[in-house]
Structure formats: structure tokens, C-alpha cells
Design an enzyme around this catalytic site. Structure first.
Site, PDB file in Angstrom:
ATOM      1  N   THR A  13       0.804  -1.224   0.000  1.00 28.50           N
ATOM      2  CA  THR A  13       0.000   0.000   0.000  1.00 28.50           C
ATOM      3  C   THR A  13       0.834   1.271   0.000  1.00 28.50           C
ATOM      4  OG1 THR A  13      -1.813  -1.107   1.137  1.00 28.50           O
ATOM      5  CG2 THR A  13      -1.708   1.279   1.377  1.00 28.50           C
ATOM      6  N   SER A  60      -0.259  -9.762  -0.767  1.00 28.76           N
ATOM      7  CA  SER A  60      -1.131 -10.957  -0.738  1.00 28.76           C
ATOM      8  C   SER A  60      -0.655 -11.957  -1.786  1.00 28.76           C
ATOM      9  CB  SER A  60      -2.576 -10.590  -1.052  1.00 28.76           C
ATOM     10  OG  SER A  60      -2.937  -9.460  -0.345  1.00 28.76           O
ATOM     11  N   THR A  90       1.421  -4.865   4.022  1.00 29.40           N
ATOM     12  CA  THR A  90       1.192  -5.278   5.408  1.00 29.40           C
ATOM     13  C   THR A  90       0.627  -6.696   5.518  1.00 29.40           C
ATOM     14  OG1 THR A  90      -1.011  -4.280   5.403  1.00 29.40           O
ATOM     15  CG2 THR A  90       0.807  -2.921   6.214  1.00 29.40           C
ATOM     16  N   THR A 272      -0.603 -22.437  18.846  1.00 25.86           N
ATOM     17  CA  THR A 272      -1.960 -22.133  19.296  1.00 25.86           C
ATOM     18  C   THR A 272      -2.655 -21.088  18.422  1.00 25.86           C
ATOM     19  OG1 THR A 272      -3.304 -21.249  21.113  1.00 25.86           O
ATOM     20  CG2 THR A 272      -1.040 -20.464  20.998  1.00 25.86           C
ATOM     21  N   GLN A 273      -3.964 -21.213  18.342  1.00 29.71           N
ATOM     22  CA  GLN A 273      -4.770 -20.207  17.640  1.00 29.71           C
ATOM     23  C   GLN A 273      -4.942 -18.947  18.500  1.00 29.71           C
ATOM     24  OE1 GLN A 273      -8.466 -22.125  16.494  1.00 29.71           O
ATOM     25  NE2 GLN A 273      -7.393 -23.708  15.355  1.00 29.71           N
ATOM     26  N   CYS A 274      -4.594 -19.038  19.789  1.00 29.55           N
ATOM     27  CA  CYS A 274      -4.696 -17.848  20.650  1.00 29.55           C
ATOM     28  C   CYS A 274      -3.604 -16.855  20.261  1.00 29.55           C
ATOM     29  CB  CYS A 274      -4.505 -18.222  22.112  1.00 29.55           C
ATOM     30  SG  CYS A 274      -5.805 -19.274  22.735  1.00 29.55           S
TER      31      CYS A 274
HETATM   32  N1  ASP Z   1      -2.792  -5.693   0.295  1.00 29.10           N
HETATM   33  C1  ASP Z   1      -1.746  -4.770   0.692  1.00 29.10           C
HETATM   34  C2  ASP Z   1      -0.433  -5.529   0.702  1.00 29.10           C
HETATM   35  O1  ASP Z   1      -0.219  -6.316   1.575  1.00 29.10           O
HETATM   36  C3  ASP Z   1      -2.044  -4.223   2.043  1.00 29.10           C
HETATM   37  C4  ASP Z   1      -1.026  -3.245   2.581  1.00 29.10           C
HETATM   38  O2  ASP Z   1       0.056  -3.069   2.110  1.00 29.10           O
HETATM   39  O3  ASP Z   1      -1.348  -2.603   3.582  1.00 29.10           O
HETATM   40  O4  ASP Z   1       0.374  -5.355  -0.182  1.00 29.10           O
END
Ligand code: ASP
Length: 336
Positions: A13, A60, A90, A272-274
Site C-alpha cells: 500500500t 497478498s 502489510t 496455538t490459535q490464541c
Molecule cells: N494488500 C496490501 C499488501 O499487503 C495491504 C497493505 O500493504 O497494507 O500489499
């Protein structure tokens, strides 16, 4: 002498612009960055150079081979810079930060991974602040770690997770105290940092099919698990269990599938999923079943750290060594 840093722009982003289909990464980030950072006080900034990846990605779309590319770039430039900032999306930032920590063991200078929730190109954004704070940390402190710097928090990279999808304080490290904070003043908690050792960089190639994540959920069936684990290419499993590391042990067929996989040499690690706390295989009889089968307890590893650690070890070590090293902290990723 002023420190010199390399800013690597991989996508995300922070450098995206709006398109008809939503935000997409666009080339030419350096120009945008230099324009944003020039102005009063810019003499305080470290000298920097920008390296933009040819194929910018929304993170992603990150694949294990991207880790080889990123680790290779950092290793190739290691001696020429005093520190590195990786600008990354992110969504999978915590995976990449964790993987880099395993690749760059014994490092003696900072690698800070950052990005933003709002692009630098927007009038109101968190990109400028995240980037400037990262630069300040690299410019002024000795930090021999891979960190994530986000919203004023400096976090150990292999302890961090993205916990919020739309807030600016997106990252935290629930099982390890923050390494630093940037409020009015910038503060580093030096006593929480790793000590650098003998550098032992290792940037392997990965087989993306070698590892699967298996989340436990009510109703998970032996058949599904059999289908998933029966492919010979699968060498490791991150088992994502309830609470203190508990599976549904009343499902004998399911447990038999896990046991068969271990017998075939598949390495299964239990986390753990926690969000906070650790696996204690044996606190409950359900979890004790996993001890009997030979599943490795993953202590307080995050899912991201467990996944990248197992990927890294499978790509670099013999099976026996992988099992031993999964039980030890290599670079501060878990409590022992
Ligand atoms: N979908 C974006 C990525 O991970 C989200 C971000 O950068 O905040 O590239």
C-alpha cells in the site's frame, strides 16, 4: 559519520495508487519519496538509496521465492550499507520479517520492515510517519535484528503479527515486549534486543508445496487431513490448535492420520490459535495425545514465525536437525 541506508521497495500500500479496480502498486516510488522527504529538517535524515523491485506486488501475492529474492538483495548489499529498510505490504509483512530473521542470523545491523495502511500518495497517510520513524531508528541506534516498525512501535519481526485490518496500529507482538517506541521522543529498549553473534546468512530456495498449515476447527475430518497430508511432497505441517495446544483427540481416525504422517517422516509443529500465550502439550489429556504421536510443541511461536521457521529449516537442514532446532530459539522467535 552519517549512516547510509538502502531502502528496498517491494510493493504494498505504501507506494500504491488508486486504479479502477482499487489500489495497485506502481513503479517510480523513489521520486515520490524524495519529494515527500525534502524540506525543513531533512538534514537529520540518514543518506539513503532506493532499490525498487522490478515486479512490485500486493503482498497478498507473496510466494516463498520472493523471500529468496529479498534475502538475496539484502545479503548482496550487506557490506555497503549501515542498515536496510524494506517497504512491504502489510498483509504478509510478518511472514517476510520472520523469514528474513532466520536467513540473516547473527546480523549486526538493522533491517526494518515497514509499510502503511494508507498510501504515501494520499494527503492523509501513515506512510510518511512509518518511513521516517524507521529511518530514525536505523540512523541513530544499533539494532542487530529484523524489526517491524509501524505506528510508532518497533517490534521484533519474528514476534509480530498483523492484528488489525483497518486501524493504523495494525501490528503488535503479544508475546514479546516492544523493542522501541516513537512518541514525542524516540525510545529504544536496548535490553530487549538480541546480541549479535557470528553472522551466518543462508538464503535458500524453497519448495512452496513442502509445507501446509492445518487449522483445527470443530468437525475437522480424518478424510480431509488424509487428502491434505498424503502428497509425498509435503514434508512439514504447522498444526494450528486450540488454546494450550489441544486437538479433538476424541476423533481417533483424525489422530491416526496425524500419527501416520509423523511415521512417514512429516514434521508436525503445534502452535496455538490464541494470540497470546503458549502451547503446553500435556496440560490437557487432549494435547498429551500429540506428545505420544511425536508432534513438536511450538511454544509461543506465532503462526507466521512457525511457518517460516519450518520452511527455512526444511530447506536447509536434515530432518533430525529440523526437529531439534524447532525446539530451540534461533533468533528470539520463541520462549524456550
Ligand atoms: N494488500 C496490501 C499488501 O499487503 C495491504 C497493505 O500493504 O497494507 O500489499
Amino acid at each position: 559519520m552519517k549512516r547510509k541506508i538502502l531502502i528496498i521497495y517491494a510493493g504494498g500500500t505504501i507506494g500504491m495508487q488508486a486504479s479502477a479496480n482499487g489500489y495497485v502498486p506502481v513503479a517510480g516510488f523513489e521520486q515520490q519519496l524524495r519529494a515527500q522527504l525534502s524540506g525543513p529538517g531533512d538534514a537529520q535524515l540518514p543518506a539513503f538509496e532506493v532499490l525498487e523491485l522490478e515486479q512490485l506486488i500486493d503482498s497478498s501475492n507473496l510466494q516463498p521465492h520472493h523471500w529468496t529474492v529479498l534475502g538475496g538483495i539484502i545479503r548482496a548489499h550487506w557490506s555497503q550499507y549501515d542498515g536496510f529498510i524494506l517497504l512491504h505490504g502489510t498483509d504478509t509483512m510478518a511472514y517476510t520479517a520472520s523469514m528474513l530473521s532466520f536467513m540473516l542470523q547473527g546480523m549486526d545491523k538493522p533491517v526494518i520492515v515497514t509499510g502503511s495502511q494508507i498510501p504515501l500518495a494520499q494527503l492523509r497517510n501513515d506512510a510518511r510517519d512509518n518511513l521516517l520513524t524507521s529511518m530514525m531508528f536505523v540512523a541513530a541506534y544499533d539494532i542487530p535484528e529484523v524489526c517491524i516498525c509501524f505506528n510508532g512501535r518497533l517490534l521484533r519481526g519474528n514476534r509480530a503479527s498483523k492484528l488489525k485490518s483497518s486501524a493504523l496500529d495494525a501490528f503488535d507482538s503479544p508475546n514479546y515486549a516492544w523493542l522501541g517506541e516513537a512518541g514525542i521522543h524516540i525510545e529504544l529498549h536496548a535490553e530487549r534486543l538480541l546480541r549479535h553473534g557470528r553472522s551466518d546468512f543462508n538464503v535458500p530456495d524453497f519448495n512452496p508445496d513442502a509445507l501446509v498449515v492445518l487449522p483445527i476447527y470443530p468437525g475437522i475430518s480424518a478424510g480431509i487431513v488424509r487428502d491434505l497430508l498424503s502428497r509425498p511432497v509435503v514434508k512439514g505441517v504447522v498444526l494450528h490448535t486450540y488454546g494450550a495446544g489441544n486437538p479433538p483427540d476424541a476423533n481417533g481416525e483424525l489422530m491416526a492420520e496425524l500419527e501416520n504422517a509423523v511415521r512417514r517422516g512429516v514434521i508436525i509443529v503445534n502452535v496455538t490459535q490464541c494470540l497470546q500465550g503458549q502451547v503446553s502439550q500435556g496440560a490437557y489429556a487432549t494435547g498429551a495425545t500429540l506428545n505420544r504421536i511425536g508432534v513438536i510443541p511450538g511454544s509461543d511461536l506465532t503462526l507466521e514465525a512457525a511457518f517460516t521457521k519450518l520452511h527455512f529449516l526444511l530447506a536447509t537442514q536434515s530432518a533430525d536437525r529440523v526437529k531439534e532446532l524447532m525446539l530451540q530459539s534461533l533468533c528470539g522467535e520463541m520462549a524456550e
